[in-house]
Write an enzyme that holds these catalytic residues in place. Structure first.
Site: not given
Length: 282
Positions: A43, A116, A153
């Site tokens: 990431e 995200k 993540c």
């Protein structure tokens, strides 16, 4: 295609974006040389994990997808090597900022962007200061030989993320990551929890999982690596240690995974009419 070879990259980063891109590119080339059709960097590999602190000057690092140096470099590399590279980057879209991923195909083109969905907020991981919650919904792309799903993540801790991507047709799940020590509790080591969470997704969805983390010390945090590839049983078939720089690859048999997925009946036996509570506020 029944089989696909995938790779996860693990390395440390500085705030020299050009050096980071060069180091990632070297590992992508190594992965391609080992036959990888998809190579997953960690990431936000453009620099150090800046979300350790709140600093408005750091918003200047964000760029639109079509102008971001890391994305452009990976596009050129993907086209040269004929390899897919899911590329995490700090995205600016007008006045808005996102923790995003460009799915770069083996033709070097950006197939689409995922933003995200789950944004953490806590000591050392103050992402809500920088990022809006993603507005793309979960994404699955046609990859080289299989539909690919990618969560970023914090998304990886949510079973809903994995299940949603599976229902959209994903046959492999990828998770680029930046995770390590917890500044508020020196005794807390989440490395084994991190891995167990994603292995749980592999088992409960009968799907291979690929996770790529960073390593090294940045400020008062140490990132713990332990990147891995698991098959559809949740068995780890390739892994790296806490401080290793390198590439892991695995050839996954997607035909076998499909048979096992059908045989276990997890998707046959779902009862969506009972799951309404899952989409209600707590």
């Amino acid at each position: 295609m029944t089989q696909i070879t995938v790779a996860a990259l693990q390395l440390a980063f500085t705030d020299d974006i050009d050096a980071n891109i060069a180091n990632v590119s070297e590992l992508v080339r190594e992965a391609a040389g080992k036959g990888a059709q998809v190579a997953l960097p960690p990431e936000l590999f453009e620099g150090e994990y800046f979300c350790r602190v709140e600093d408005e000057a750091l918003f200047a690092r964000a760029r639109p997808v079509g102008e971001h140096k890391a994305v452009l470099a990976m596009q050129a590399l993907a086209a040269e090597l004929g390899i897919a590279i899911p590329t995490s980057f700090f995205e600016r879209d007008g006045p808005h900022h996102y923790n995003s991923l460009a799915m770069i195909g083996p033709d070097g083109k950006v197939a689409g962007v995922y933003r995200k969905s789950h944004i953490p907020d806590g000591p050392g991981y103050e992402e809500k200061y920088y990022f809006r919650p993603g507005n793309t919904g979960f994404r699955v792309w046609d990859g080289p030989g299989a539909p690919l799903g990618v969560g970023i993540c914090w998304d990886q801790w949510y079973p809903e993320t994995a299940r949603a991507m599976m229902l959209m047709g994903a046959e492999i799940l990828f998770y680029p990551t930046a995770i390590g020590s917890e500044p508020y509790d020196e005794g807390l080591d989440t490395a084994r929890l991190w891995r167990r969470a994603m292995i749980g997704h592999a088992v409960s969805n009968i799907v291979p999982v690929v996770a790529a983390n960073r390593i090294g010390r940045e400020g008062d945090q140490r990132f713990y690596g332990t990147s891995f590839i698991a098959d559809e049983w949740g068995d780890v078939v390739a892994e790296l240690g806490r401080d290793e720089t390198g590439v892991i690859t695995a050839t996954l048999d997607l035909g076998r995974a499909r048979r096992h997925r059908a045989g276990f009946g997890f998707f046959r036996d779902r009862r969506p009419e009972l799951y309404g509570r899952l989409v209600e506020d707590v």
